[in-house]
Enzyme design. Structure first.
Site, PDB file in Angstrom:
ATOM      1  N   CYS A  45      13.622 -10.429  -1.271  1.00  0.00           N
ATOM      2  CA  CYS A  45      13.579 -10.820  -0.415  1.00  0.00           C
ATOM      3  C   CYS A  45      14.374 -11.898  -0.537  1.00  0.00           C
ATOM      4  O   CYS A  45      15.717 -12.093   0.469  1.00  0.00           O
ATOM      5  CB  CYS A  45      12.302 -10.687   0.332  1.00  0.00           C
ATOM      6  SG  CYS A  45      11.603  -8.970   1.023  1.00  0.00           S
TER       7      CYS A  45
HETATM    8  C1  BEZ Z   1      10.135  -8.937  -3.266  1.00  0.00           C
HETATM    9  O1  BEZ Z   1      10.877  -8.687  -2.390  1.00  0.00           O
HETATM   10  O2  BEZ Z   1      10.525  -9.189  -4.334  1.00  0.00           O
HETATM   11  C2  BEZ Z   1       9.719  -7.200  -2.780  1.00  0.00           C
HETATM   12  C3  BEZ Z   1       8.812  -6.974  -1.697  1.00  0.00           C
HETATM   13  C4  BEZ Z   1       8.185  -6.204  -1.965  1.00  0.00           C
HETATM   14  C5  BEZ Z   1       7.387  -4.808  -3.300  1.00  0.00           C
HETATM   15  C6  BEZ Z   1       8.576  -5.660  -4.111  1.00  0.00           C
HETATM   16  C7  BEZ Z   1       9.081  -6.810  -4.754  1.00  0.00           C
END
Ligand code: BEZ
Length: 211
Positions: A45
């Site tokens: 994200c």
């Molecule tokens: C991420 O944004 O890195 C992420 C968020 C939730 C689960 C896996 C990765």
């Protein structure tokens, strides 16, 4: 029921990093993208929000406003934005909704319970100036989105909204486009003065009309 292409984009009022937002008023007459993020302070994200900020001029050129959604709270969003700006070398200046009651996530079907009951998947809704949903893409939390593709979809949507054309496989700005099957052959020359090629009666190419 799930939202589908052609549906009205649901309106809502929500708290965001840019203050309280009424979604439809905030969109105004622009195109819009509303996209969800599983959680603050997560690596994928962080890169996606950073890329959105880096592409500010590209979205502006397309008269497209971008708004992010996550179910975390406002204080967390503000703290996270500092990290995003630091690590992605950017300046996040678009709103991130603090959807703690999951109102927006529910309206836009961003929680897929068989993936997770607590966080959103990576949804992207493309919304036209008429406030209708024009395209939807959805990825799982583990797959970061491709923002070159997101811009390409905006380009295709805006082009095909104004001309009787469709964009072929892997199309990019400036490449030939496909004449809509609804256009009668006798009308093609008048509508597409740049010329056209007929490969099959249903497969006709013309140079991109607005280039
Ligand atoms: C991420 O944004 O890195 C992420 C968020 C939730 C689960 C896996 C990765």
């Amino acid at each position: 029921m799930s939202l589908r292409i052609g549906d009205d984009a649901p309106n809502f009022t929500a708290q965001s990093t840019e203050g309280e937002i009424n979604f439809h008023e905030w969109l105004g007459d622009s195109w819009g993208i509303i996209y969800s993020h599983p959680a603050d302070f997560t690596p994928v994200c962080t890169t996606e929000l950073g890329r959105t900020a880096q592409l500010k001029d590209e979205f502006a050129r397309r008269d497209t406003k971008v708004i992010a959604v996550s179910v975390d709270e406002l204080k967390s969003h503000h703290d996270w934005v500092k990290d995003i700006n630091e690590t992605q070398n950017c300046d996040v200046d678009f709103p991130i909704i603090a959807d703690t009651d999951r109102n927006v996530a529910e309206l836009y079907n961003m929680i897929h319970p068989n993936a997770s009951t607590s966080v959103t998947v990576r949804s992207v809704y493309f919304i036209g100036p008429d406030k209708k949903i024009k395209a939807i893409i959805t990825y799982p939390a583990s797959t970061g989105r491709n923002f070159t593709e997101i811009l390409r979809v905006v380009d295709s949507l805006q082009l095909t909204a104004n001309y009787s054309v469709a964009t072929p496989v892997d199309w990019e700005q400036g490449q030939d486009v496909i004449i809509s099957p609804a256009v009668k052959q006798e009308d093609v020359e008048g509508k597409f003065p740049k010329g056209h090629r007929v490969i099959k009666p249903y497969l006709r190419y013309t140079p991109q009309p607005n280039k």
